[in-house]
Design an enzyme around this catalytic site. Structure first.
Site, PDB file in Angstrom:
ATOM      1  N   GLY A   1      -9.294  -4.567   3.580  1.00  0.00           N
ATOM      2  CA  GLY A   1      -8.283  -4.556   4.642  1.00  0.00           C
ATOM      3  C   GLY A   1      -8.363  -3.283   5.470  1.00  0.00           C
ATOM      4  O   GLY A   1      -9.431  -2.684   5.633  1.00  0.00           O
ATOM      5  N   ASP A   2      -7.231  -2.864   5.966  1.00  0.00           N
ATOM      6  CA  ASP A   2      -7.179  -1.684   6.819  1.00  0.00           C
ATOM      7  C   ASP A   2      -7.141  -0.375   6.038  1.00  0.00           C
ATOM      8  O   ASP A   2      -7.523   0.679   6.564  1.00  0.00           O
ATOM      9  CB  ASP A   2      -5.918  -1.740   7.689  1.00  0.00           C
ATOM     10  CG  ASP A   2      -4.658  -1.744   6.821  1.00  0.00           C
ATOM     11  OD1 ASP A   2      -4.623  -2.515   5.832  1.00  0.00           O
ATOM     12  OD2 ASP A   2      -3.718  -0.980   7.116  1.00  0.00           O
ATOM     13  N   THR A  48       0.908  -0.170   6.518  1.00  0.00           N
ATOM     14  CA  THR A  48       0.965  -1.096   5.401  1.00  0.00           C
ATOM     15  C   THR A  48       1.224  -2.489   5.967  1.00  0.00           C
ATOM     16  O   THR A  48       1.687  -2.634   7.086  1.00  0.00           O
ATOM     17  CB  THR A  48       2.054  -0.678   4.384  1.00  0.00           C
ATOM     18  OG1 THR A  48       2.052  -1.589   3.291  1.00  0.00           O
ATOM     19  CG2 THR A  48       3.435  -0.653   5.006  1.00  0.00           C
ATOM     20  N   THR A  64       0.822  -1.203   0.000  1.00  0.00           N
ATOM     21  CA  THR A  64       0.000   0.000   0.000  1.00  0.00           C
ATOM     22  C   THR A  64       0.858   1.255   0.000  1.00  0.00           C
ATOM     23  O   THR A  64       1.898   1.278   0.633  1.00  0.00           O
ATOM     24  CB  THR A  64      -0.849  -0.023   1.289  1.00  0.00           C
ATOM     25  OG1 THR A  64      -1.702  -1.139   1.222  1.00  0.00           O
ATOM     26  CG2 THR A  64      -1.634   1.251   1.484  1.00  0.00           C
ATOM     27  N   ARG A 123     -13.307  -8.819   0.156  1.00  0.00           N
ATOM     28  CA  ARG A 123     -12.398  -8.571   1.282  1.00  0.00           C
ATOM     29  C   ARG A 123     -11.936  -7.102   1.279  1.00  0.00           C
ATOM     30  O   ARG A 123     -11.550  -6.556   0.254  1.00  0.00           O
ATOM     31  CB  ARG A 123     -11.188  -9.494   1.177  1.00  0.00           C
ATOM     32  CG  ARG A 123     -10.160  -9.337   2.314  1.00  0.00           C
ATOM     33  CD  ARG A 123      -9.043  -8.388   1.959  1.00  0.00           C
ATOM     34  NE  ARG A 123      -8.016  -8.310   3.005  1.00  0.00           N
ATOM     35  CZ  ARG A 123      -7.021  -7.441   3.006  1.00  0.00           C
ATOM     36  NH1 ARG A 123      -6.894  -6.578   2.029  1.00  0.00           N
ATOM     37  NH2 ARG A 123      -6.138  -7.422   3.987  1.00  0.00           N
TER      38      ARG A 123
HETATM   39  N1  ASP Z   1      -2.741  -3.103   4.136  1.00  0.00           N
HETATM   40  C1  ASP Z   1      -3.123  -3.564   2.823  1.00  0.00           C
HETATM   41  C2  ASP Z   1      -4.290  -4.499   2.962  1.00  0.00           C
HETATM   42  O1  ASP Z   1      -4.325  -5.276   3.888  1.00  0.00           O
HETATM   43  C3  ASP Z   1      -2.042  -4.227   2.103  1.00  0.00           C
HETATM   44  C4  ASP Z   1      -0.644  -3.697   2.325  1.00  0.00           C
HETATM   45  O2  ASP Z   1      -0.444  -2.611   2.732  1.00  0.00           O
HETATM   46  O3  ASP Z   1       0.333  -4.371   2.102  1.00  0.00           O
HETATM   47  O4  ASP Z   1      -5.131  -4.485   2.097  1.00  0.00           O
END
Ligand code: ASP
Length: 327
Positions: free
Chosen positions: A218-219, A239, A188, A216
């Site tokens: 994520g954060d 990230t 990210t 899905r």
């Molecule tokens: N945090 C991101 C997610 O879980 C992915 C990442 O930052 O690597 O979607």
């Protein structure tokens, strides 16, 4: 592992010193430098080695532009880069072959906007900003987000590049349709900026975990988890495996730790530590945070528990990512 080091200098500044921080870490041959340094503002930092993105943000800040414009324009560089397979166009798809994007943005007044699992639109961060500025809501998801973007004049775009498609087809041959918790298939971009008026903004945008289950999220588009800005204190962004960041409300936690007096570096390290405590013995994930406080001090920390880190004589080590300063 393919973490990239990021060291770049330019003679851009007339307004102070530009800081660009990078979550490089996690690579045995990284040359780390001490992770906490004080810089004058304005300042911009971002995750990983997205130096083109931080340079774009700096173009805004160096002429007196505001932090919100800086972070939006900055992260859009990566959203538009078809060779970046973790953000925007060219991102890796979910396990059904659909590219779904997540993004959020937050300003100095605590205004925020987000889009979740949005398809067919190339710049989710710009849509997130429109959600913030033009709707009574904070988050729009899926079809609703796409519909709103189209109404706002964004163009329908095929986000799946041939490269990402071919890789997905290869993955399908051996994966048994099982989503991998792969520490290397998600990077990210989170960006934090402090402008000449001492105001913060942050942006976070991603295609999320490669080959994730449909739907899905994520954060990264979750305010408090993937990004948090408090103009009195500072800002943080994350990230890594988003599920773990959500479970600790990571970015909010880091800003609160700074409120309690921790430096950005100490706060990032403690945030990672909290996640490690919930994952004792687990080795298959990676987490990183970056943060900045009102003084323009920056911090960053990344960990992959399955990896053995090496210390350096200059005070850094692999899981205290380098911070690179433009001057
Ligand atoms: N945090 C991101 C997610 O879980 C992915 C990442 O930052 O690597 O979607």
């Amino acid at each position: 592992m393919q973490r990239r080091n990021f060291l770049k200098k330019s003679g851009l500044t007339t307004v102070g010193i530009l800081s660009a921080s990078s979550l490089t870490s996690c690579k045995p041959d990284n040359k780390a430098i001490p992770a906490t340094q004080t810089v004058n503002r304005p300042t911009v930092i971002c995750t990983w080695n997205f130096s083109n993105a931080s340079a774009k943000a700096w173009e805004v800040l160096k002429v007196g532009g505001n932090a919100l414009d800086a972070v939006e324009k900055g992260v859009m560089v990566e959203e538009n880069d078809v060779n970046n397979q973790t953000v925007g166009v060219g991102g890796r798809p979910d396990r059904d072959g659909k590219v779904t994007l997540d993004a959020c943005i937050m300003d100095k007044d605590g205004n925020c906007g987000a889009v979740l699992a949005m398809q067919n639109i190339a710049n989710p961060i710009a849509v997130a900003r429109k959600v913030m500025e033009k709707t009574p809501h904070v988050m729009l998801a899926g079809k609703g987000a796409e519909q709103f973007a189209l109404e706002e004049g964004f163009k329908k775009t095929d986000l799946l590049t041939e490269k990402s498609k071919q890789e997905w087809l290869e993955w399908k041959k051996t994966s048994n349709y099982e989503t991998p918790i792969n520490i290397e298939n998600h990077d990210t971009i989170g960006m934090l900026a402090l402008d000449k008026n001492g105001n913060f903004a942050g942006a976070c945008t991603t295609s999320g975990m490669a080959y994730k289950m449909a739907g899905r999220v994520g954060d990264s588009p979750i305010i408090g988890a993937g990004l948090f800005v408090d103009n009195e204190i500072g800002a943080a962004t994350a990230t890594g495996v988003g599920e773990e960041v959500v479970r600790t409300v990571g970015s909010f936690l880091i800003v609160e730790l700074m409120r309690q007096g921790k430096s950005p570096q100490e706060a990032c390290e403690e945030g990672v530590q909290r996640i490690l405590e919930k994952n004792k013995g687990r080795k298959d994930f990676q987490i990183g945070f970056i943060a900045m406080n009102k003084a323009g001090e920056t911090g960053s920390y990344c960990i992959h528990p399955g990896f053995t880190y090496r210390k350096y004589n200059d005070g850094g080590h692999d899981n205290v990512p380098s911070q690179s300063f433009y001057s």
